[in-house]
Design a protein around this motif. Sequence first.
Motif, PDB file in Angstrom:
ATOM      1  N   SER A 176       0.821  -1.210   0.000  1.00 43.09           N
ATOM      2  CA  SER A 176       0.000   0.000   0.000  1.00 43.09           C
ATOM      3  C   SER A 176       0.856   1.262   0.000  1.00 43.09           C
ATOM      4  O   SER A 176       1.835   1.364   0.744  1.00 43.09           O
ATOM      5  CB  SER A 176      -0.912   0.009   1.229  1.00 43.09           C
ATOM      6  OG  SER A 176      -1.653   1.215   1.292  1.00 43.09           O
ATOM      7  N   ALA A 177       0.453   2.218  -0.843  1.00 41.69           N
ATOM      8  CA  ALA A 177       1.125   3.520  -0.864  1.00 41.69           C
ATOM      9  C   ALA A 177       0.323   4.575  -0.106  1.00 41.69           C
ATOM     10  O   ALA A 177       0.763   5.720   0.024  1.00 41.69           O
ATOM     11  CB  ALA A 177       1.322   3.965  -2.314  1.00 41.69           C
ATOM     12  N   ARG A 178      -0.859   4.187   0.398  1.00 42.92           N
ATOM     13  CA  ARG A 178      -1.712   5.181   1.057  1.00 42.92           C
ATOM     14  C   ARG A 178      -1.887   4.943   2.555  1.00 42.92           C
ATOM     15  O   ARG A 178      -2.461   5.775   3.256  1.00 42.92           O
ATOM     16  CB  ARG A 178      -3.087   5.205   0.385  1.00 42.92           C
ATOM     17  CG  ARG A 178      -3.793   3.856   0.363  1.00 42.92           C
ATOM     18  CD  ARG A 178      -5.118   3.948  -0.347  1.00 42.92           C
ATOM     19  NE  ARG A 178      -5.792   2.656  -0.398  1.00 42.92           N
ATOM     20  CZ  ARG A 178      -7.081   2.494  -0.669  1.00 42.92           C
ATOM     21  NH1 ARG A 178      -7.836   3.579  -0.899  1.00 42.92           N
ATOM     22  NH2 ARG A 178      -7.618   1.298  -0.713  1.00 42.92           N
ATOM     23  N   ALA A 221      -3.121   0.209  10.940  1.00 40.35           N
ATOM     24  CA  ALA A 221      -2.974   0.973   9.696  1.00 40.35           C
ATOM     25  C   ALA A 221      -3.524   2.382   9.871  1.00 40.35           C
ATOM     26  O   ALA A 221      -4.626   2.565  10.411  1.00 40.35           O
ATOM     27  CB  ALA A 221      -3.713   0.260   8.565  1.00 40.35           C
ATOM     28  N   ARG A 222      -2.760   3.374   9.406  1.00 37.12           N
ATOM     29  CA  ARG A 222      -3.187   4.777   9.448  1.00 37.12           C
ATOM     30  C   ARG A 222      -3.119   5.379   8.048  1.00 37.12           C
ATOM     31  O   ARG A 222      -2.237   5.023   7.249  1.00 37.12           O
ATOM     32  CB  ARG A 222      -2.305   5.572  10.406  1.00 37.12           C
ATOM     33  CG  ARG A 222      -2.549   5.246  11.869  1.00 37.12           C
ATOM     34  CD  ARG A 222      -1.628   6.042  12.791  1.00 37.12           C
ATOM     35  NE  ARG A 222      -2.016   5.911  14.202  1.00 37.12           N
ATOM     36  CZ  ARG A 222      -1.706   4.863  14.959  1.00 37.12           C
ATOM     37  NH1 ARG A 222      -0.983   3.869  14.450  1.00 37.12           N
ATOM     38  NH2 ARG A 222      -2.096   4.811  16.220  1.00 37.12           N
ATOM     39  N   ASP A 223      -4.046   6.302   7.796  1.00 33.67           N
ATOM     40  CA  ASP A 223      -4.039   6.973   6.501  1.00 33.67           C
ATOM     41  C   ASP A 223      -3.083   8.171   6.534  1.00 33.67           C
ATOM     42  O   ASP A 223      -2.384   8.405   7.530  1.00 33.67           O
ATOM     43  CB  ASP A 223      -5.454   7.372   6.090  1.00 33.67           C
ATOM     44  CG  ASP A 223      -6.090   8.392   7.030  1.00 33.67           C
ATOM     45  OD1 ASP A 223      -5.368   8.993   7.854  1.00 33.67           O
ATOM     46  OD2 ASP A 223      -7.320   8.579   6.941  1.00 33.67           O
ATOM     47  N   ASP A 232      -5.472  -3.413   1.080  1.00 38.15           N
ATOM     48  CA  ASP A 232      -4.197  -2.918   1.600  1.00 38.15           C
ATOM     49  C   ASP A 232      -3.778  -3.709   2.837  1.00 38.15           C
ATOM     50  O   ASP A 232      -2.589  -4.027   3.012  1.00 38.15           O
ATOM     51  CB  ASP A 232      -4.313  -1.436   1.964  1.00 38.15           C
ATOM     52  CG  ASP A 232      -4.738  -0.565   0.800  1.00 38.15           C
ATOM     53  OD1 ASP A 232      -3.953   0.299   0.389  1.00 38.15           O
ATOM     54  OD2 ASP A 232      -5.875  -0.736   0.310  1.00 38.15           O
ATOM     55  N   LEU A 233      -4.741  -3.984   3.706  1.00 39.39           N
ATOM     56  CA  LEU A 233      -4.441  -4.681   4.954  1.00 39.39           C
ATOM     57  C   LEU A 233      -3.973  -6.110   4.691  1.00 39.39           C
ATOM     58  O   LEU A 233      -2.954  -6.556   5.244  1.00 39.39           O
ATOM     59  CB  LEU A 233      -5.676  -4.685   5.846  1.00 39.39           C
ATOM     60  CG  LEU A 233      -6.117  -3.310   6.379  1.00 39.39           C
ATOM     61  CD1 LEU A 233      -7.528  -3.379   6.928  1.00 39.39           C
ATOM     62  CD2 LEU A 233      -5.153  -2.823   7.455  1.00 39.39           C
ATOM     63  N   VAL A 234      -4.684  -6.834   3.860  1.00 36.82           N
ATOM     64  CA  VAL A 234      -4.292  -8.216   3.566  1.00 36.82           C
ATOM     65  C   VAL A 234      -2.960  -8.235   2.825  1.00 36.82           C
ATOM     66  O   VAL A 234      -2.098  -9.086   3.083  1.00 36.82           O
ATOM     67  CB  VAL A 234      -5.386  -8.936   2.759  1.00 36.82           C
ATOM     68  CG1 VAL A 234      -4.909 -10.333   2.337  1.00 36.82           C
ATOM     69  CG2 VAL A 234      -6.672  -9.047   3.568  1.00 36.82           C
ATOM     70  N   THR A 235      -2.766  -7.288   1.911  1.00 35.69           N
ATOM     71  CA  THR A 235      -1.498  -7.221   1.172  1.00 35.69           C
ATOM     72  C   THR A 235      -0.316  -7.054   2.122  1.00 35.69           C
ATOM     73  O   THR A 235       0.742  -7.682   1.941  1.00 35.69           O
ATOM     74  CB  THR A 235      -1.527  -6.072   0.149  1.00 35.69           C
ATOM     75  OG1 THR A 235      -2.526  -6.353  -0.839  1.00 35.69           O
ATOM     76  CG2 THR A 235      -0.177  -5.906  -0.532  1.00 35.69           C
ATOM     77  N   GLU A 236      -0.476  -6.217   3.142  1.00 33.16           N
ATOM     78  CA  GLU A 236       0.598  -6.045   4.118  1.00 33.16           C
ATOM     79  C   GLU A 236       0.937  -7.369   4.788  1.00 33.16           C
ATOM     80  O   GLU A 236       2.115  -7.711   4.976  1.00 33.16           O
ATOM     81  CB  GLU A 236       0.197  -5.008   5.159  1.00 33.16           C
ATOM     82  CG  GLU A 236       1.259  -4.723   6.209  1.00 33.16           C
ATOM     83  CD  GLU A 236       2.507  -4.059   5.644  1.00 33.16           C
ATOM     84  OE1 GLU A 236       3.552  -4.064   6.350  1.00 33.16           O
ATOM     85  OE2 GLU A 236       2.462  -3.522   4.510  1.00 33.16           O
TER      86      GLU A 236
END
Length: 313
Positions: free
Chosen positions: A164-166, A227-229, A266-270
Amino acid sequence: MSDLLFRPLEAGEFHLFHRYGPLPASGVGARVLPFEELGYRPGWVWVALRGDEVVARAGFWGPQGAGHPISLDWFDPGHGPDRIEVGAALLRVANAALFPPGDGAQAGERPEYHLFLPGDWHERPDALADATDRISAAEQAGWRRSVERLNLRWTPEDGLPPRSARLTFTPADDDEQVLGLLARITEGSLDAWDRRTRAEKGARETAKGTLTGLAGLAGGRARWRLARDASGDLVGIVMPTRNDRSATVGYVGVDPAHRGHGYADDLVTEALHIFVAEGEPQVNDNTDVGNTPMAASFARLGYRVTGRRLILI
């Protein structure tokens, strides 16, 4: 059924379990590992005998150190015209013996029944018939359907999505922060366990159950991430871990205030990047059939459906 004997198998008797015969050709009840590697205990495996013939069998399971089984995950009710009645009677007798009054267990408590199924069992007459036998016998013994789940698998060969880039990820090592987030995530959750437990015990207790259950797995909690934006808002959590057999994304959730942005991907990808860095050969997960957004997220990330599991409670 007066000619039937229901009894548990003791150490050295597991060969009787196999006298029943093989699993159905339809694949209903099939497991990834053979019976001998699944950790069944003497006294928790039961058979129904008609003379020397094993006409039904049931395997209850619990982790090492557990005083009582937490699941029934191997059950074959038989083949004869009375198979439903025989199977139901075996389950009733076995469950009553495994959950007697006066020893810390609630009398009559039923562990979850996990019925492992092919992915296309609804469409195949042979699989549907074999599954219906087991479901009918279990329901006659007091179990009821709770939820159907997709079993999913990802391997590095399926393609590792870019990180994730965001979102920014940090260790989830503050219990109060984690519990607060998990409690918020239960609001509007599509997960059947979350919904049922929240209705029975409330959001906070549901969060405690998730944290305690995952922290107790073999993988521990070192991989858990918050995770934070870009503005620094806490948007979600992913809790990758390991069970007794493989890596698994134990839990993934997005705060209700931040849903609708595809953050589950994004969460699963991490989690997948963490597992790949550790050399994990595969990741096995599951999600409720009714949780279509999560199922779609897993599909986008390259997961494949390996089967289904019907849970009765």
